[in-house]
Design a protein around this motif. Structure first.
Motif, PDB file in Angstrom:
ATOM      1  N   PRO A 133     -24.569  12.933 -21.718  1.00  0.00           N
ATOM      2  CA  PRO A 133     -23.187  12.687 -22.158  1.00  0.00           C
ATOM      3  C   PRO A 133     -22.161  13.127 -21.119  1.00  0.00           C
ATOM      4  N   LYS A 134     -22.474  14.206 -20.377  1.00  0.00           N
ATOM      5  CA  LYS A 134     -21.536  14.691 -19.361  1.00  0.00           C
ATOM      6  C   LYS A 134     -21.333  13.642 -18.268  1.00  0.00           C
ATOM      7  N   LYS A 135     -22.422  13.024 -17.788  1.00  0.00           N
ATOM      8  CA  LYS A 135     -22.312  11.994 -16.753  1.00  0.00           C
ATOM      9  C   LYS A 135     -21.581  10.764 -17.280  1.00  0.00           C
ATOM     10  N   ALA A 136     -21.871  10.358 -18.488  1.00  0.00           N
ATOM     11  CA  ALA A 136     -21.215   9.190 -19.083  1.00  0.00           C
ATOM     12  C   ALA A 136     -19.717   9.432 -19.210  1.00  0.00           C
ATOM     13  N   ASN A 137     -19.338  10.623 -19.659  1.00  0.00           N
ATOM     14  CA  ASN A 137     -17.916  10.945 -19.821  1.00  0.00           C
ATOM     15  C   ASN A 137     -17.200  10.985 -18.480  1.00  0.00           C
ATOM     16  N   SER A 138     -17.843  11.491 -17.431  1.00  0.00           N
ATOM     17  CA  SER A 138     -17.186  11.549 -16.126  1.00  0.00           C
ATOM     18  C   SER A 138     -16.962  10.146 -15.569  1.00  0.00           C
ATOM     19  N   SER A 139     -17.853   9.204 -15.860  1.00  0.00           N
ATOM     20  CA  SER A 139     -17.662   7.815 -15.433  1.00  0.00           C
ATOM     21  C   SER A 139     -16.469   7.197 -16.136  1.00  0.00           C
ATOM     22  N   ILE A 140     -16.334   7.467 -17.417  1.00  0.00           N
ATOM     23  CA  ILE A 140     -15.203   6.938 -18.189  1.00  0.00           C
ATOM     24  C   ILE A 140     -13.897   7.473 -17.622  1.00  0.00           C
ATOM     25  N   VAL A 141     -13.867   8.752 -17.275  1.00  0.00           N
ATOM     26  CA  VAL A 141     -12.661   9.355 -16.705  1.00  0.00           C
ATOM     27  C   VAL A 141     -12.307   8.676 -15.395  1.00  0.00           C
ATOM     28  N   ARG A 142     -13.293   8.433 -14.539  1.00  0.00           N
ATOM     29  CA  ARG A 142     -13.019   7.790 -13.252  1.00  0.00           C
ATOM     30  C   ARG A 142     -12.479   6.371 -13.438  1.00  0.00           C
ATOM     31  N   ARG A 161      -8.049   2.544 -13.348  1.00  0.00           N
ATOM     32  CA  ARG A 161      -7.263   1.560 -14.102  1.00  0.00           C
ATOM     33  C   ARG A 161      -5.794   1.955 -14.132  1.00  0.00           C
ATOM     34  N   GLY A 162      -5.505   3.225 -14.344  1.00  0.00           N
ATOM     35  CA  GLY A 162      -4.123   3.687 -14.377  1.00  0.00           C
ATOM     36  C   GLY A 162      -3.434   3.553 -13.031  1.00  0.00           C
ATOM     37  N   LYS A 163      -4.123   3.904 -11.966  1.00  0.00           N
ATOM     38  CA  LYS A 163      -3.566   3.794 -10.616  1.00  0.00           C
ATOM     39  C   LYS A 163      -3.315   2.337 -10.254  1.00  0.00           C
ATOM     40  N   LEU A 164      -4.288   1.465 -10.545  1.00  0.00           N
ATOM     41  CA  LEU A 164      -4.147   0.048 -10.244  1.00  0.00           C
ATOM     42  C   LEU A 164      -2.977  -0.563 -11.024  1.00  0.00           C
ATOM     43  N   GLN A 201       4.596  -1.779  -9.543  1.00  0.00           N
ATOM     44  CA  GLN A 201       5.547  -1.603  -8.442  1.00  0.00           C
ATOM     45  C   GLN A 201       5.650  -2.861  -7.579  1.00  0.00           C
ATOM     46  N   ILE A 202       4.539  -3.524  -7.344  1.00  0.00           N
ATOM     47  CA  ILE A 202       4.563  -4.762  -6.565  1.00  0.00           C
ATOM     48  C   ILE A 202       5.347  -5.838  -7.304  1.00  0.00           C
TER      49      ILE A 202
END
Length: 59
Positions: A8-17, A22-25, A31-32
């Motif tokens: 679950p820890k690895k799965a959750n870290s992937s979701i965060v990334r 998505r937020g940065k994009l 802005q463009i």
């Protein structure tokens, strides 16, 4: 046949990334689009974005 178990820890870290990417994009695209005059707000405090005529022609 073998199976791969994901902790679950690895799965959750992937979701965060993916959420961060998505937020940065989304922020960069916003802005463009603003810079090109493709979207705007009706007034500064408005939380809704509107597609301009220029945006409708180019998006």
């Amino acid at each position: 046949m073998s199976s791969v178990k994901t902790s679950p820890k690895k799965a959750n870290s992937s979701i965060v990334r993916y959420t961060q990417i998505r937020g940065k994009l989304g922020g960069l695209l916003t802005q463009i689009f603003i810079g090109k005059g493709w979207i705007r707000r009706s007034h500064e405090n408005d939380k809704t974005w509107y597609i301009t005529e220029k945006g409708q022609k180019n998006i």
